[in-house]
Design an enzyme around this catalytic site. Sequence first.
Site, short mmCIF file in Angstrom:
data_model
loop_
_atom_site.label_atom_id
_atom_site.label_comp_id
_atom_site.label_asym_id
_atom_site.label_seq_id
_atom_site.Cartn_x
_atom_site.Cartn_y
_atom_site.Cartn_z
N LYS A 1 0.86 -1.18 0.00
CA LYS A 1 0.00 0.00 0.00
C LYS A 1 0.90 1.23 0.00
O LYS A 1 2.06 1.14 0.41
CB LYS A 1 -0.87 0.01 1.26
N ASP B 1 -7.03 4.26 -4.61
CA ASP B 1 -7.71 4.13 -3.32
C ASP B 1 -8.31 5.51 -3.07
O ASP B 1 -8.51 6.28 -4.04
CB ASP B 1 -6.71 3.71 -2.22
P1 NDP Z 1 -12.95 7.72 -2.95
O1 NDP Z 1 -11.87 8.71 -2.73
O2 NDP Z 1 -13.48 7.49 -4.31
O3 NDP Z 1 -14.19 8.04 -1.99
C1 NDP Z 1 -14.03 8.12 -0.60
C2 NDP Z 1 -15.34 8.59 -0.01
O4 NDP Z 1 -15.27 8.47 1.41
C3 NDP Z 1 -15.64 10.04 -0.30
O5 NDP Z 1 -17.01 10.23 -0.32
C4 NDP Z 1 -15.00 10.74 0.90
O6 NDP Z 1 -15.55 12.02 1.19
C5 NDP Z 1 -15.34 9.77 2.01
N1 NDP Z 1 -14.33 9.88 3.06
C6 NDP Z 1 -13.01 9.69 2.95
N2 NDP Z 1 -12.39 9.90 4.10
C7 NDP Z 1 -13.36 10.24 4.97
C8 NDP Z 1 -13.38 10.57 6.34
N3 NDP Z 1 -12.24 10.62 7.05
N4 NDP Z 1 -14.58 10.84 6.92
C9 NDP Z 1 -15.72 10.80 6.20
N5 NDP Z 1 -15.77 10.49 4.88
C10 NDP Z 1 -14.62 10.21 4.29
O7 NDP Z 1 -12.38 6.35 -2.31
P2 NDP Z 1 -12.88 4.86 -2.57
O8 NDP Z 1 -14.34 4.84 -2.78
O9 NDP Z 1 -11.98 4.25 -3.56
O10 NDP Z 1 -12.52 4.19 -1.16
C11 NDP Z 1 -13.45 4.10 -0.08
C12 NDP Z 1 -13.03 3.01 0.89
O11 NDP Z 1 -12.97 1.76 0.18
C13 NDP Z 1 -11.63 3.18 1.51
O12 NDP Z 1 -11.64 2.64 2.80
C14 NDP Z 1 -10.75 2.31 0.61
O13 NDP Z 1 -9.57 1.90 1.26
C15 NDP Z 1 -11.70 1.15 0.36
N6 NDP Z 1 -11.38 0.33 -0.80
C16 NDP Z 1 -11.32 0.88 -2.06
C17 NDP Z 1 -11.04 0.08 -3.14
C18 NDP Z 1 -11.07 0.61 -4.54
O14 NDP Z 1 -11.00 -0.21 -5.47
N7 NDP Z 1 -11.19 1.90 -4.77
C19 NDP Z 1 -10.71 -1.35 -2.98
C20 NDP Z 1 -10.91 -1.84 -1.64
C21 NDP Z 1 -11.21 -1.01 -0.59
P3 NDP Z 1 -14.70 13.34 0.85
O15 NDP Z 1 -14.77 13.46 -0.63
O16 NDP Z 1 -15.38 14.44 1.58
O17 NDP Z 1 -13.30 13.09 1.36
#
Ligand code: NDP
Length: 449
Positions: free
Chosen positions: A122, A162
């Site tokens: 990571k 991510d």
């Molecule tokens: P994105 O950046 O596309 O979206 C993240 C979302 O979560 C946004 O809506 C963001 O809001 C919100 N968010 C992030 N940090 C916080 C926080 N501290 N408090 C509240 N809301 C938060 O990321 P992904 O959708 O790719 O990832 C989401 C989760 O899924 C993560 O945990 C990631 O590790 C996990 N994941 C992702 C994979 C992938 O293929 N993308 C694979 C496996 C797991 P804002 O825009 O306001 O920050």
Amino acid sequence: MIEFVKMCEECNPGEIEFLQAVSEVAESVKPVIEKHPEYRKAKILERIVEPERLVIFRVPWVDDKGEVQVNRGYRIQMNSAIGPYKGGFRFHPSVNLSILKFLAFEQVFKNSLTTLPMGGGKGGSNFDPKGKSDLEVMRFCQSFMSEIFRHIGPNTDVPAGDIGVGAREIGYLFGTYKKLKNEFTGVLTGKGLDWGGSLIRPEATGYGAVYFASEMLATRNDSLAGKSCLVSGSGNVAQYTVEKLIELGAKAVTLSDSSGYIYDESGIDRGKLDYVMQLKNIERGRIKEYADKYPEAVYTPVDSSLNYNPLWNHKADCAFPSATQNEINAADAQNLINNGIYVVSEGANMPTVPGGVDIFLENGILYGPGKAANAGGVSVSGLEMSQNSIRLSWSREEVDNYLKRIMSSIHKACVAAAEEYSTPGNYVNGANIAGFVKVAKAMLAQGII
Ligand code: NDP
């Protein structure tokens, strides 16, 4: 095991998230270690928590005003026993060593579960893409890659996206790698379709979390049709979770970002989801705007004085946490149970604190932990690597079928391991044990390295 966890605390002081992830796995695999003295003798646990390599570096770049900015870049190469390091880059101001080590550690077991030959890694940076222009993001990505390119490669370490790293960032990173190495290789996954990407990769994590929920429900002769679902986040994982829920006849009623959440009792339908995709992926707006556009939805801003998140306090059947780590605390977990939730499928990594996990397990709900439920993303990344290697592209249907098969086999492996170690229905133990055993066997075979 208490001594082992104490040793980890002493070696990794203050790394709260990393120690949280290690403690959970250590607890689950305790009976495996007890049954296999050879793992104890070879110090598999002691070795598996120590990254094979850590790269930490300066990322200087120039913003639109001509001012120099400095961020910190990281790559955690955690374990390569069963394949090249594989795991995403996260760009978010909260990024630190502990968060990336927890993510890399989880990734080792997740990747092992996928059935594909991928080790765990990571990386990322404390850079915040929010509010930056495209040119600023490009300059940052170019600077980041100008260091990390020497540590990665299609047979060494294959990063992906991510939080904060989507199609735009992968494009800039890939372009820079290609220029520096003068080669077009599958060094990153999540690439655009016209330049080495795989169909279904953007959808894979969200779709996979929904397929995993369907598999869990099937053990009780139940399905997602007609179910009401709470979804957090509004990024990649949340969007495609909602898409698949709509397709399977379920109703998603919430979405969030770090400023607040919307509750739409009438359900987020296809048209509303298209709006969210445009808002988040193109206009890079805030979820609050959903309630401006659709007045039937209620927007609630984050209230940091509360000790619970009101998003998790609505009546529903299923929950798909898809934002970030530790977003469900023990009070939230109890609220979910009180509101009738009996399926939790984690799209995010480690979104539930240990006390919340205990509440889910005590209540006997169908609880799919992230390392199993969200493994669809890295699985299709693995399939992207395969397609890059053979220089062919598979159809949408082919990749989706692979994804379904992989999620089903991950579910089977979790169920079987949980049963073998006398905790039937406990997907936490099942995922940790099934993921661990494969890596432990490979480490044993490869000697003390
Ligand atoms: P994105 O950046 O596309 O979206 C993240 C979302 O979560 C946004 O809506 C963001 O809001 C919100 N968010 C992030 N940090 C916080 C926080 N501290 N408090 C509240 N809301 C938060 O990321 P992904 O959708 O790719 O990832 C989401 C989760 O899924 C993560 O945990 C990631 O590790 C996990 N994941 C992702 C994979 C992938 O293929 N993308 C694979 C496996 C797991 P804002 O825009 O306001 O920050």
